[in-house]
Design an enzyme around this catalytic site. Structure first.
Site, PDB file in Angstrom:
ATOM      1  N   HIS A  79       0.837  -1.207   0.000  1.00 20.55           N
ATOM      2  CA  HIS A  79       0.000   0.000   0.000  1.00 20.55           C
ATOM      3  C   HIS A  79       0.872   1.257   0.000  1.00 20.55           C
ATOM      4  CE1 HIS A  79      -3.777   2.219   1.122  1.00 20.55           C
ATOM      5  NE2 HIS A  79      -2.886   3.069   1.604  1.00 20.55           N
ATOM      6  N   GLU A  80       1.867   1.288   0.893  1.00 19.02           N
ATOM      7  CA  GLU A  80       2.712   2.483   0.997  1.00 19.02           C
ATOM      8  C   GLU A  80       3.623   2.631  -0.220  1.00 19.02           C
ATOM      9  OE1 GLU A  80       1.775   4.469   3.116  1.00 19.02           O
ATOM     10  OE2 GLU A  80       0.603   3.109   4.376  1.00 19.02           O
ATOM     11  N   HIS A 128       1.917   4.416  -2.979  1.00 24.59           N
ATOM     12  CA  HIS A 128       1.823   5.877  -2.824  1.00 24.59           C
ATOM     13  C   HIS A 128       2.981   6.605  -3.508  1.00 24.59           C
ATOM     14  CE1 HIS A 128      -1.757   6.503  -0.558  1.00 24.59           C
ATOM     15  NE2 HIS A 128      -1.365   5.825   0.506  1.00 24.59           N
ATOM     16  N   GLU A 139      -5.579   7.487  -1.823  1.00 26.53           N
ATOM     17  CA  GLU A 139      -5.887   6.308  -1.004  1.00 26.53           C
ATOM     18  C   GLU A 139      -6.666   5.237  -1.762  1.00 26.53           C
ATOM     19  OE1 GLU A 139      -4.335   5.886   1.474  1.00 26.53           O
ATOM     20  OE2 GLU A 139      -3.814   7.846   2.298  1.00 26.53           O
TER      21      GLU A 139
END
Length: 797
Positions: free
Chosen positions: A479-480, A483, A502
């Site tokens: 997930h990170e 980003h 997000e």
């Protein structure tokens, strides 16, 4: 017409007048003082006025994409050590008499040492009079407005960049033909627009200019949200000093800076730019359009490690006995809110079996090879871009390091270190070139209020990701990492459109994680369908328990992306403490992308996504930029009645569950992998356990014997934090007193996820459960994140 700010609302004001001046580069020189819990020092701002960065207006495109402000020319410099700044010699007399002359009798905000603190009321300068009507040139002095909160500003002065040896080469005009202030501004104008191939020279001159002598103090004042600076007689932005130096220090209570202890009991500090971004860390311009570069020197005691959002893996330099200095820089223009710093007694975690693993240190890129995917010119403004480096496009795994408190070193070696290469490689296989050249990962203290956060070149991970199997750690890491593309390399032009960051990261984490595990296509599909089922249940619960106005992904609707004449704006619900605990923008954004990917087909959709990343990296976007390009890539037969307008109306500007979700085929009973009957029962995967526990949470009664059997069969108290959270909910709902110790442990060690449990403990109106909630809060409230503590306190008292 300017935005009228109502301080009683929960919207976050962005005060900087970016329509008139932009900060192009920050130079920070800071000292970290753990004894007094302050960061103090100097920041030098290099500015450019509207005459340079504004371009002739043209009719808006259908996508409403913003016109670029200016060529953000940045380099990819080598490490450049900045020597210690000159000794500070403030005058204790500079406060009351000099800064009060324009106040017209208003209360003086200077303290005895001559500094100005952010106050609850504006004193001295009216923002609406000065910064919101700067078109009235010639009638008032121009006012530079910076976003600032909970800072003590001691002094502001103009920097005499013309005094730097050799700097005269930057002056276009003969020196004797210009007034001194015009010469200084011309020099800065040339410095900030140097072409990319002169990055070494530019960075060196930024350093040298930051240490140049001052040439006159500037008038300044503060209010709750801003620092306002003016120079007598400078009536336009063009005439305002383009290099200014600010002496300041943070306050222990400032919301941008968290002072706490790590898991080994050692003091540490970190910033996360939330909920008020970085304005309590340094005076800055916070609207997203104010993209800048920075370099920072941070001094701390020798026992501390300084990590920062920087392109280089900084090594400490000893200034004197017991004091080290760390220098970082960023050459890709980024919003100031992405600047991050963490200082603590971290240890670098290295593999046990291969201490010399070259992945954890910086190394040259492999030899360049032809790559036809990236032959086009980038669409962003100029800087040294990774996407134009043929070698970088082939680099599947960027150099990376892991830092953690010493007590978690072994856990990081066993779980985290093993996952990073696979997750980075998976991300590269889906989206292509990594936007950033390296990565640090830090396990942050227990009070960190979320499972993770991504900033340029650094990721914060919660300790909660390290428990149980590698599943939660892997998915959160993915997930990170996502980003880096969506949220950082491609940012939202209006922060109210959080789903652009997000929603994409939530959707991509599943794709990355499946590839990192090297799952077969049918296994990946089953895993993703199960995840979609869990998220569907979570979204339904979220919508039942959140205000209607906070269920909208585009709350500003037709005003999205609009700012006042000065550049000021607000972030909708930005100060609402409950906002940080809501998942609507994650989940609705995820399902919108799920729906679009299914409509287009995964292969076509991800091929499009790579094109989108290549076109828009380094830029700020609105929702319509993505949707317009997507629909242009969908074959006519697959569009049906899709349009930018109806997607925005159904998904982004409506509360509740979108009507078009009838197209989302969520398999509510994911197929299990073929295993023996006993093995299937006793060895459920984490997501399968979560689904089981969520089903049991809907049961009105469960006997203590059933709960005990569940705990023993699946070792629920040893599972990852997501599973343990559901287990704790079961324990609370059914008052299973034997497992209260598991709830107590969760509330102390998993603070990023425990806020909801406090509410469950209090709603039950059971005296023992309420006592447990109060006891845990008393143990943790001093270290707890401020927003979390506020929300929990409202539940308890």
């Amino acid at each position: 017409m300017d935005v009228k700010l109502d301080p009683s609302r929960d919207d976050l004001p962005l005060m900087a007048n970016t329509s008139h001046m932009l900060v192009k580069h920050y130079v920070l020189d800071l000292q970290v003082d753990f004894e007094h819990q302050v960061i103090e020092g100097i920041i030098v701002l290099f500015l450019e006025d509207e005459n340079k960065f504004k371009k002739p207006t043209s009719s808006l495109k259908a996508t409403s994409q913003s016109e670029p402000k200016e060529a953000y020319r940045c380099r990819t410099p080598e490490p450049c050590q900045i020597p210690g700044i000159h000794e500070r010699t403030f005058s204790s007399k500079m406060g009351c008499s000099k800064f009060g002359i324009y106040g017209k009798g208003d209360k003086d905000t200077s303290d005895k040492g001559g500094n100005h603190d952010n106050q609850e009321q504006t004193s001295g300068i009216s923002c609406s009079k000065y910064c919101c009507d700067t078109g009235n040139y010639g009638r008032e002095d121009f006012l530079l407005v910076l976003d600032c909160c909970d800072l003590s500003v001691l002094k502001v002065e103009e920097v005499d960049v013309a005094a730097v040896s050799g700097i005269e080469t930057f002056a276009r005009s003969p020196k004797f033909t210009l007034a001194p202030e015009e010469l200084r501004n011309e020099i800065v104008g040339e410095l900030v627009t140097l072409p990319a191939d002169r990055w070494r020279e530019q960075l060196d001159y930024y350093d040298r200019c930051s240490q140049a002598p001052g040439c006159g103090e500037l008038l300044f004042d503060t209010d709750t949200w801003s620092l306002q600076i003016r120079k007598t007689g400078a009536q336009t932005a063009a005439g305002f000093p383009h290099a200014i130096r600010i002496w300041y220090k943070t306050k222990p209570e400032g919301q941008s800076v968290t002072w706490t202890s790590d898991q080994s009991g050692r003091p540490c500090v970190y910033t996360m730019g939330s909920p008020i971004n970085n304005r309590a860390l340094f005076p800055c311009q916070e609207p997203p359009v104010a993209m800048s570069t920075w370099q920072a020197t941070v001094r701390a005691a020798a026992s501390f490690v300084v990590l920062m959002s920087g392109e280089n893996s900084a090594k400490p330099s000893q200034l004197r006995e017991g004091c080290f200095s760390w220098h970082y820089y960023v050459t890709m223009p980024m919003p100031a809110s992405t600047f991050t710093i963490a200082v603590g007694c971290w240890t670098e975690v290295k593999p046990k079996t291969c201490p010399s693993n070259d992945l954890v240190t910086e190394r040259p890129l492999p030899p360049a090879k032809a790559d036809c995917r990236y032959v086009d010119i980038c669409g962003h403004l100029e800087y040294s871009c990774h996407f134009q480096n043929a070698s970088a496009t082939l680099q599947e795994i960027v150099p990376h390091r892991v830092f953690a408190p010493v007590c978690l070193e072994g856990t990081c070696q066993e779980i985290l270190l093993q996952l990073i290469p696979a997750c980075l490689s998976a991300a590269h296989s889906v989206l292509g070139t990594h936007p950033f050249s390296r990565l640090d990962i830090l396990i942050v203290p227990a009070n960190f209020p979320s499972l993770g956060m991504a900033s340029p070149h650094i990721i914060f991970l919660s300790q909660s990701t390290l428990t149980g199997t590698s599943h939660l750690c892997g998915t959160r890491l993915c997930h990170e990492i996502a980003h880096a593309w969506f949220g950082l390399a491609i940012g939202a032009r209006d922060w109210s459109e959080e789903w652009l960051s997000e929603g994409f990261a939530t959707h991509l984490e599943d794709i990355f994680w499946a590839k990192a595990q090297q799952l077969a296509s049918h296994e990946a599909q089953e895993q993703q369908e199960l995840k979609a089922c869990l998220r569907w249940h979570r979204l339904q619960d979220e919508l039942q328990n959140s205000p209607v106005e906070m269920q909208v992904l585009r709350p500003n609707k037709e005003n999205t992306g609009h700012v006042s004449d000065s550049g000021a704006s607000v972030v909708k619900h930005g100060l609402n403490p409950e906002k940080g605990f809501q998942q609507v923008h994650y989940l609705k954004g995820y399902f919108l992308l799920w729906f679009l990917a299914k409509r287009l087909g995964d292969e076509t959709y991800f091929s499009f996504l790579r094109k989108f990343v290549h076109k828009f990296h380094g830029q700020l976007i609105l929702s319509q930029d993505f949707l317009q390009m997507l629909l242009e890539n969908i074959p006519e037969e697959k569009r049906l009645e899709l349009s930018v307008e109806n997607i925005i109306e159904e998904w982004l500007e409506s509360s509740g569950i979108p009507k078009v979700t009838k197209w989302i085929q969520v398999n509510r009973r994911p197929r299990k992998r073929k295993r023996g009957k006993q093995e299937v029962f006793e060895k459920l995967l984490p997501d399968q356990l979560i689904l089981l526990l969520e089903h049991l949470l809907k049961q009105k009664t469960l006997s203590p014997r059933t709960l005990q059997s569940l705990q023993q069969t699946y070792g629920l108290h040893k599972q990852d934090a997501e599973v343990r959270h559901r287990w704790c909910e079961l324990v609370v709902k059914h008052k299973y007193t034997k497992a209260y110790k598991h709830v107590e442990r969760f509330l102390q060690e998993d603070q990023a996820m425990g806020v909801y449990l406090y509410g469950e403990l209090m709603v039950s109106e059971d005296a023992r459960q309420q006592q447990l909630a109060h006891h845990c809060f008393e143990l943790t409230k001093e270290q707890m994140d401020k927003s979390s503590a506020q929300v929990v306190a409202e539940m308890l008292f």
